[in-house]
Design a protein around this motif. Sequence first.
Motif, short mmCIF file in Angstrom:
data_model
loop_
_atom_site.label_atom_id
_atom_site.label_comp_id
_atom_site.label_asym_id
_atom_site.label_seq_id
_atom_site.Cartn_x
_atom_site.Cartn_y
_atom_site.Cartn_z
N ARG A 82 0.66 -1.22 -0.30
CA ARG A 82 0.30 -0.25 0.26
C ARG A 82 0.60 1.71 -0.36
NH1 ARG A 82 -4.72 -0.45 1.52
NH2 ARG A 82 -4.63 -1.97 2.20
N SER A 83 2.29 0.97 0.53
CA SER A 83 2.98 2.04 0.80
C SER A 83 4.18 1.86 0.92
CB SER A 83 1.96 3.76 1.90
OG SER A 83 2.34 2.76 2.79
N GLY A 84 5.43 2.69 1.78
CA GLY A 84 6.31 2.26 2.17
C GLY A 84 7.66 2.80 1.81
N GLY A 85 8.39 3.12 2.43
CA GLY A 85 9.95 3.16 2.14
C GLY A 85 10.74 3.13 0.54
N SER A 86 11.55 3.42 0.45
CA SER A 86 12.13 3.01 -1.02
C SER A 86 13.49 1.70 -0.98
CB SER A 86 13.07 4.03 -1.50
OG SER A 86 14.23 4.12 -0.33
N GLY A 87 13.54 0.48 -0.14
CA GLY A 87 14.22 -0.11 0.49
C GLY A 87 15.11 -0.35 -0.48
N LEU A 107 4.42 -2.36 -6.77
CA LEU A 107 4.10 -3.69 -6.90
C LEU A 107 5.98 -4.34 -7.26
CD1 LEU A 107 3.34 -6.58 -8.01
CD2 LEU A 107 2.78 -5.97 -10.28
N ARG A 108 6.31 -4.90 -6.37
CA ARG A 108 7.38 -5.39 -6.54
C ARG A 108 7.75 -6.32 -7.00
NH1 ARG A 108 9.21 -6.05 -0.74
NH2 ARG A 108 11.38 -6.55 -1.19
N ILE A 109 8.26 -6.19 -8.54
CA ILE A 109 8.90 -8.38 -8.70
C ILE A 109 10.44 -7.86 -8.32
CG2 ILE A 109 9.14 -8.81 -11.21
CD1 ILE A 109 6.91 -6.19 -11.79
N VAL A 147 -1.82 -6.99 -11.09
CA VAL A 147 -2.68 -5.42 -11.66
C VAL A 147 -4.10 -5.36 -12.22
CG1 VAL A 147 -2.34 -3.41 -13.39
CG2 VAL A 147 0.12 -4.98 -12.70
N VAL A 148 -4.37 -6.16 -13.01
CA VAL A 148 -5.69 -6.40 -13.03
C VAL A 148 -6.47 -6.22 -11.81
CG1 VAL A 148 -7.92 -7.89 -14.47
CG2 VAL A 148 -5.51 -7.60 -15.24
N CYS A 149 -5.85 -7.86 -11.24
CA CYS A 149 -7.10 -7.19 -9.76
C CYS A 149 -6.26 -5.98 -9.02
CB CYS A 149 -6.17 -8.45 -8.99
SG CYS A 149 -6.63 -8.80 -6.87
N PHE A 150 -5.68 -5.37 -8.99
CA PHE A 150 -5.74 -4.54 -8.48
C PHE A 150 -7.03 -3.68 -9.45
CE2 PHE A 150 -3.70 0.28 -9.25
CZ PHE A 150 -3.44 1.05 -7.61
N LEU A 151 -6.80 -2.95 -10.39
CA LEU A 151 -7.75 -2.77 -10.55
C LEU A 151 -9.04 -2.84 -10.84
CD1 LEU A 151 -6.31 -3.00 -15.37
CD2 LEU A 151 -6.22 -0.55 -13.37
N GLU A 152 -9.29 -3.80 -10.57
CA GLU A 152 -11.17 -4.31 -10.52
C GLU A 152 -10.91 -4.16 -9.06
OE1 GLU A 152 -12.13 -7.26 -13.96
OE2 GLU A 152 -10.95 -7.90 -12.03
N LYS A 153 -10.44 -4.73 -7.66
CA LYS A 153 -10.39 -4.30 -6.20
C LYS A 153 -9.95 -3.91 -5.70
CE LYS A 153 -12.71 -9.43 -7.47
NZ LYS A 153 -12.21 -10.38 -7.24
N GLY A 154 -8.95 -3.23 -5.74
CA GLY A 154 -7.51 -2.16 -5.07
C GLY A 154 -7.09 -3.18 -4.59
N MET A 159 -3.14 -6.96 -2.37
CA MET A 159 -1.94 -7.52 -1.28
C MET A 159 -2.86 -9.24 -0.77
SD MET A 159 -1.58 -3.78 0.20
CE MET A 159 -1.10 -4.96 1.73
N ASN A 160 -3.53 -9.86 -1.12
CA ASN A 160 -4.46 -10.35 -0.01
C ASN A 160 -4.44 -12.34 -0.96
OD1 ASN A 160 -4.97 -9.60 2.19
ND2 ASN A 160 -7.38 -8.96 1.78
N SER A 161 -4.23 -11.23 -2.51
CA SER A 161 -4.46 -12.49 -3.09
C SER A 161 -3.48 -12.81 -3.69
CB SER A 161 -5.13 -12.24 -4.20
OG SER A 161 -6.52 -11.96 -4.13
N TYR A 162 -1.88 -12.00 -4.20
CA TYR A 162 -0.65 -12.70 -4.36
C TYR A 162 0.37 -11.86 -4.03
CZ TYR A 162 -3.93 -12.10 -8.83
OH TYR A 162 -4.46 -12.48 -10.32
N ASN A 163 0.84 -11.58 -2.61
CA ASN A 163 1.68 -12.00 -1.72
C ASN A 163 1.64 -13.19 -1.39
OD1 ASN A 163 1.68 -9.48 -2.29
ND2 ASN A 163 1.20 -8.60 -0.34
N GLY A 164 2.64 -13.67 -1.50
CA GLY A 164 3.69 -14.30 -1.02
C GLY A 164 3.22 -15.78 -1.86
N ARG A 165 2.85 -15.95 -3.14
CA ARG A 165 2.91 -16.55 -3.80
C ARG A 165 4.40 -16.04 -5.07
NH1 ARG A 165 -1.85 -16.09 -8.47
NH2 ARG A 165 -3.90 -16.48 -6.58
N ILE A 166 4.80 -17.07 -5.18
CA ILE A 166 6.22 -18.04 -5.57
C ILE A 166 6.43 -18.78 -6.83
CG2 ILE A 166 7.39 -19.30 -4.06
CD1 ILE A 166 9.63 -17.49 -4.25
#
Length: 169
Positions: A82-87, A107-109, A147-154, A159-166
């Motif tokens: 949602r936000s954060g530093g630059s790392g 979105l960090r890749i 990105v499509v999920c972000f467009l459609e649902k925010g 974050m809930n759907s894609y974070n943790g996937r590898i």
Amino acid sequence: MCEHIREFYGLPPFEDIERFKGEYTEGLIKGNPITLFRPLTYMNKSGEAVAPLVNYYKIDLQNVLVCYDDLDLPLGKIRFARSGGSGGHRGIESIIGQLGTKSFPRLRIGIGRPPEALAVKEYVLQSFWGDQLTIIEKVLDLAKDGVVCFLEKGITEAMNSYNGRIIEQ
């Protein structure tokens, strides 16, 4: 990332916008309007392209998704925030500095760290090869769907759907 999305959804070719030091295309993805923007500045000066565009069009930062490669995530992993530093990512530092806030979705890749024998600068500028190429192609597909999920649902749903996937070999 932008080119991958543009090609997959058949959006028009990118056009230069000299005023904003970048190029853009726009269209609809699953009925949702989208503008893809790529800075043409050096990566370390990305904010010089992003901030004037955001400020000129008065874009709500919650509607801006900054996508970028990240050495601190392993190859094959993506992470929405949602936000954060630059790392330590100089392009993100530039965007934060020019916008005057850390509060924008991103979105960090993951591209992972270089082998010890290779300098970071060389690593990030070289092309993917072998197994890496196979993984990154799958990661870009996963990121595109995110990105499509972000467009459609925010951002929260992305974050809930894609974070943790590898993606692994």
